[in-house]
Design a protein around this motif. Structure first.
Motif, PDB file in Angstrom:
ATOM      1  N   MET A 141      19.834 -23.746 -24.098  1.00  0.00           N
ATOM      2  CA  MET A 141      19.350 -24.314 -25.211  1.00  0.00           C
ATOM      3  C   MET A 141      20.137 -25.286 -26.134  1.00  0.00           C
ATOM      4  O   MET A 141      19.861 -25.684 -26.938  1.00  0.00           O
ATOM      5  CB  MET A 141      18.599 -23.337 -26.093  1.00  0.00           C
ATOM      6  N   ARG A 142      21.509 -24.767 -25.823  1.00  0.00           N
ATOM      7  CA  ARG A 142      22.615 -25.642 -26.451  1.00  0.00           C
ATOM      8  C   ARG A 142      22.643 -27.022 -26.034  1.00  0.00           C
ATOM      9  O   ARG A 142      23.005 -27.851 -27.053  1.00  0.00           O
ATOM     10  CB  ARG A 142      23.796 -24.912 -26.310  1.00  0.00           C
ATOM     11  N   VAL A 143      22.159 -27.332 -25.057  1.00  0.00           N
ATOM     12  CA  VAL A 143      22.470 -28.900 -24.405  1.00  0.00           C
ATOM     13  C   VAL A 143      20.880 -29.458 -24.169  1.00  0.00           C
ATOM     14  O   VAL A 143      20.905 -30.668 -23.978  1.00  0.00           O
ATOM     15  CB  VAL A 143      23.297 -28.954 -23.357  1.00  0.00           C
ATOM     16  N   CYS A 144      19.885 -28.527 -23.756  1.00  0.00           N
ATOM     17  CA  CYS A 144      18.738 -29.235 -23.207  1.00  0.00           C
ATOM     18  C   CYS A 144      17.791 -28.955 -24.315  1.00  0.00           C
ATOM     19  O   CYS A 144      17.642 -28.330 -25.347  1.00  0.00           O
ATOM     20  CB  CYS A 144      18.184 -28.349 -22.058  1.00  0.00           C
ATOM     21  N   ARG A 145      16.614 -29.864 -24.259  1.00  0.00           N
ATOM     22  CA  ARG A 145      15.558 -29.875 -25.274  1.00  0.00           C
ATOM     23  C   ARG A 145      14.301 -29.774 -24.914  1.00  0.00           C
ATOM     24  O   ARG A 145      13.481 -29.027 -25.495  1.00  0.00           O
ATOM     25  CB  ARG A 145      15.833 -31.292 -26.008  1.00  0.00           C
ATOM     26  N   SER A 146      13.942 -29.961 -23.790  1.00  0.00           N
ATOM     27  CA  SER A 146      12.603 -29.758 -23.053  1.00  0.00           C
ATOM     28  C   SER A 146      12.578 -28.292 -22.554  1.00  0.00           C
ATOM     29  O   SER A 146      13.407 -27.857 -22.039  1.00  0.00           O
ATOM     30  CB  SER A 146      12.234 -30.856 -22.201  1.00  0.00           C
ATOM     31  N   PHE A 147      11.087 -27.837 -22.288  1.00  0.00           N
ATOM     32  CA  PHE A 147      10.777 -26.620 -21.758  1.00  0.00           C
ATOM     33  C   PHE A 147      11.544 -26.478 -20.309  1.00  0.00           C
ATOM     34  O   PHE A 147      12.330 -25.762 -19.853  1.00  0.00           O
ATOM     35  CB  PHE A 147       9.509 -26.204 -21.993  1.00  0.00           C
ATOM     36  N   LYS A 148      11.214 -27.599 -19.508  1.00  0.00           N
ATOM     37  CA  LYS A 148      11.410 -27.811 -18.165  1.00  0.00           C
ATOM     38  C   LYS A 148      13.094 -27.682 -17.928  1.00  0.00           C
ATOM     39  O   LYS A 148      13.660 -27.023 -16.989  1.00  0.00           O
ATOM     40  CB  LYS A 148      10.653 -28.925 -17.332  1.00  0.00           C
ATOM     41  N   SER A 149      13.645 -28.604 -18.721  1.00  0.00           N
ATOM     42  CA  SER A 149      15.050 -28.670 -18.550  1.00  0.00           C
ATOM     43  C   SER A 149      15.848 -27.363 -18.930  1.00  0.00           C
ATOM     44  O   SER A 149      16.777 -27.088 -18.401  1.00  0.00           O
ATOM     45  CB  SER A 149      15.663 -29.963 -19.084  1.00  0.00           C
ATOM     46  N   VAL A 150      15.239 -26.778 -19.922  1.00  0.00           N
ATOM     47  CA  VAL A 150      15.880 -25.319 -20.447  1.00  0.00           C
ATOM     48  C   VAL A 150      15.813 -24.324 -19.249  1.00  0.00           C
ATOM     49  O   VAL A 150      16.619 -23.570 -19.034  1.00  0.00           O
ATOM     50  CB  VAL A 150      15.179 -24.826 -21.742  1.00  0.00           C
ATOM     51  N   THR A 151      14.690 -24.244 -18.770  1.00  0.00           N
ATOM     52  CA  THR A 151      14.187 -23.383 -17.530  1.00  0.00           C
ATOM     53  C   THR A 151      15.192 -23.571 -16.375  1.00  0.00           C
ATOM     54  O   THR A 151      15.709 -22.513 -15.815  1.00  0.00           O
ATOM     55  CB  THR A 151      12.853 -23.392 -17.341  1.00  0.00           C
ATOM     56  N   LEU A 152      15.407 -24.866 -15.961  1.00  0.00           N
ATOM     57  CA  LEU A 152      16.116 -25.111 -14.953  1.00  0.00           C
ATOM     58  C   LEU A 152      17.330 -25.073 -15.080  1.00  0.00           C
ATOM     59  O   LEU A 152      18.185 -24.535 -14.185  1.00  0.00           O
ATOM     60  CB  LEU A 152      15.856 -26.721 -14.343  1.00  0.00           C
ATOM     61  N   CYS A 153      17.999 -25.440 -16.291  1.00  0.00           N
ATOM     62  CA  CYS A 153      19.360 -25.253 -16.543  1.00  0.00           C
ATOM     63  C   CYS A 153      19.716 -23.621 -16.717  1.00  0.00           C
ATOM     64  O   CYS A 153      20.806 -23.171 -16.415  1.00  0.00           O
ATOM     65  CB  CYS A 153      19.842 -25.971 -17.829  1.00  0.00           C
ATOM     66  N   ALA A 154      18.739 -22.931 -17.169  1.00  0.00           N
ATOM     67  CA  ALA A 154      18.884 -21.521 -17.435  1.00  0.00           C
ATOM     68  C   ALA A 154      19.319 -20.875 -15.764  1.00  0.00           C
ATOM     69  O   ALA A 154      20.219 -19.804 -15.910  1.00  0.00           O
ATOM     70  CB  ALA A 154      18.038 -20.985 -18.326  1.00  0.00           C
ATOM     71  N   ALA A 155      18.229 -21.292 -15.095  1.00  0.00           N
ATOM     72  CA  ALA A 155      18.356 -20.551 -13.775  1.00  0.00           C
ATOM     73  C   ALA A 155      19.886 -21.045 -13.141  1.00  0.00           C
ATOM     74  O   ALA A 155      20.352 -20.178 -12.567  1.00  0.00           O
ATOM     75  CB  ALA A 155      17.252 -21.124 -12.910  1.00  0.00           C
ATOM     76  N   ALA A 156      20.214 -22.181 -13.242  1.00  0.00           N
ATOM     77  CA  ALA A 156      21.561 -22.761 -12.708  1.00  0.00           C
ATOM     78  C   ALA A 156      22.721 -22.213 -13.384  1.00  0.00           C
ATOM     79  O   ALA A 156      23.379 -21.409 -12.658  1.00  0.00           O
ATOM     80  CB  ALA A 156      21.553 -23.936 -12.717  1.00  0.00           C
ATOM     81  N   VAL A 157      22.501 -21.896 -14.664  1.00  0.00           N
ATOM     82  CA  VAL A 157      23.639 -21.086 -15.446  1.00  0.00           C
ATOM     83  C   VAL A 157      23.706 -19.720 -14.961  1.00  0.00           C
ATOM     84  O   VAL A 157      24.769 -19.144 -14.621  1.00  0.00           O
ATOM     85  CB  VAL A 157      23.316 -21.269 -16.794  1.00  0.00           C
ATOM     86  N   SER A 158      22.492 -18.924 -14.750  1.00  0.00           N
ATOM     87  CA  SER A 158      22.549 -17.393 -14.583  1.00  0.00           C
ATOM     88  C   SER A 158      23.142 -17.479 -13.039  1.00  0.00           C
ATOM     89  O   SER A 158      23.883 -16.469 -12.750  1.00  0.00           O
ATOM     90  CB  SER A 158      21.176 -17.085 -14.635  1.00  0.00           C
ATOM     91  N   VAL A 159      22.684 -18.350 -12.010  1.00  0.00           N
ATOM     92  CA  VAL A 159      23.291 -18.303 -10.685  1.00  0.00           C
ATOM     93  C   VAL A 159      24.737 -18.400 -10.601  1.00  0.00           C
ATOM     94  O   VAL A 159      25.534 -17.710 -10.174  1.00  0.00           O
ATOM     95  CB  VAL A 159      22.319 -18.977  -9.744  1.00  0.00           C
ATOM     96  N   VAL A 160      25.299 -19.481 -11.323  1.00  0.00           N
ATOM     97  CA  VAL A 160      26.536 -19.631 -11.309  1.00  0.00           C
ATOM     98  C   VAL A 160      27.618 -18.567 -12.042  1.00  0.00           C
ATOM     99  O   VAL A 160      28.160 -18.319 -11.428  1.00  0.00           O
ATOM    100  CB  VAL A 160      26.841 -21.199 -12.011  1.00  0.00           C
ATOM    101  N   CYS A 161      27.061 -18.245 -13.079  1.00  0.00           N
ATOM    102  CA  CYS A 161      27.591 -16.910 -13.750  1.00  0.00           C
ATOM    103  C   CYS A 161      27.777 -15.973 -12.938  1.00  0.00           C
ATOM    104  O   CYS A 161      28.620 -15.156 -12.939  1.00  0.00           O
ATOM    105  CB  CYS A 161      26.953 -16.953 -15.138  1.00  0.00           C
ATOM    106  N   PHE A 162      26.580 -15.585 -12.351  1.00  0.00           N
ATOM    107  CA  PHE A 162      26.646 -14.341 -11.557  1.00  0.00           C
ATOM    108  C   PHE A 162      27.633 -14.439 -10.467  1.00  0.00           C
ATOM    109  O   PHE A 162      28.320 -13.359 -10.317  1.00  0.00           O
ATOM    110  CB  PHE A 162      25.133 -14.032 -10.967  1.00  0.00           C
ATOM    111  N   PHE A 163      27.739 -15.610  -9.546  1.00  0.00           N
ATOM    112  CA  PHE A 163      28.503 -15.604  -8.627  1.00  0.00           C
ATOM    113  C   PHE A 163      30.113 -15.696  -9.215  1.00  0.00           C
ATOM    114  O   PHE A 163      31.135 -15.339  -8.521  1.00  0.00           O
ATOM    115  CB  PHE A 163      28.458 -16.683  -7.789  1.00  0.00           C
ATOM    116  N   VAL A 164      30.361 -16.540 -10.102  1.00  0.00           N
ATOM    117  CA  VAL A 164      31.665 -16.571 -10.846  1.00  0.00           C
ATOM    118  C   VAL A 164      32.081 -15.124 -11.298  1.00  0.00           C
ATOM    119  O   VAL A 164      33.386 -14.665 -10.969  1.00  0.00           O
ATOM    120  CB  VAL A 164      31.616 -17.493 -12.293  1.00  0.00           C
TER     121      VAL A 164
END
Length: 199
Positions: A141-164
């Motif tokens: 939500m800090r960088v995305c504005r639409s529901f779909k972009s927030v959902t997709l970005c949140a999924a990507a962030v969670s996967v990346v942060c999990f592996f990192v």
């Protein structure tokens, strides 16, 4: 001293980054707890129940299979009911006024959240899973504005942060759950800085 610092960080999140008060408190609490777990070599968790649980008796393959089925079910339900969930989470009153099944969608959202929490508790622990549900969406939500972009970005962030976090915890021999949460905190700070720069 630490309590004053925690209060300052919570106030900073509220005033400078516009995070709602309850979320700012959760962010600060889980950040401090995760850092404590890393510093204390994962000794901050004191198990309340010393006996064997039902999970200790199940084969690892069964748990892995159940987790995979649970994750797949959450994804299928989310994709199938995306528009209804969007309507309810964006504006529940409007969803009711247009004849949407707001009650059913709220129940589905609660079910999806519960399945996610139950699956995550086995991997991360009760305390840390709450932060892993909140951080990716709040970060997006800090960088995305639409529901779909927030959902997709949140999924990507969670996967990346999990592996990192998982790789970092292996390299530094720290608690895995706490290290994943610290990776989420760093991602949140980076996204917050980018969001402020973009205006």
């Amino acid at each position: 001293m630490c309590g004053a610092l925690a209060g300052f960080v919570t106030a900073l999140l509220q005033t400078k980054l516009g995070v709602q008060p309850i979320l700012a408190g959760i962010i600060t609490m889980t950040a401090l707890y995760s850092i404590n777990l890393m510093v204390m070599d994962n000794k901050a968790n004191l198990p309340l129940a010393q006996g064997e649980s039902i999970y200790h008796n199940l084969p690892g393959m069964l748990l892995s299979g159940l987790a995979a089925i649970g994750v797949a079910a959450v994804l299928v339900l989310f994709v199938r009911f995306y528009h209804q969930l969007f309507a309810v989470t964006f504006d529940e009153t409007f969803a009711r006024a247009t004849g949407g099944q707001a009650e059913a969608c709220n129940m589905l959202l609660a079910l999806l959240t519960a399945v996610t929490i139950v699956l995550g508790m086995r991997v991360m622990g009760t305390m840390l899973i709450s932060s892993l549900i909140i951080f990716p969406a709040l970060t997006a939500m800090r960088v995305c504005r639409s529901f779909k972009s927030v959902t997709l970005c949140a999924a990507a962030v969670s996967v990346v942060c999990f592996f990192v976090g998982l790789c970092t915890s292996y390299l530094l021999s720290t608690a895995a759950g706490a290290t994943v949460v610290v990776a989420n905190i760093l991602a949140f700070l980076i996204f917050a800085a980018v969001g402020r720069l973009r205006g």
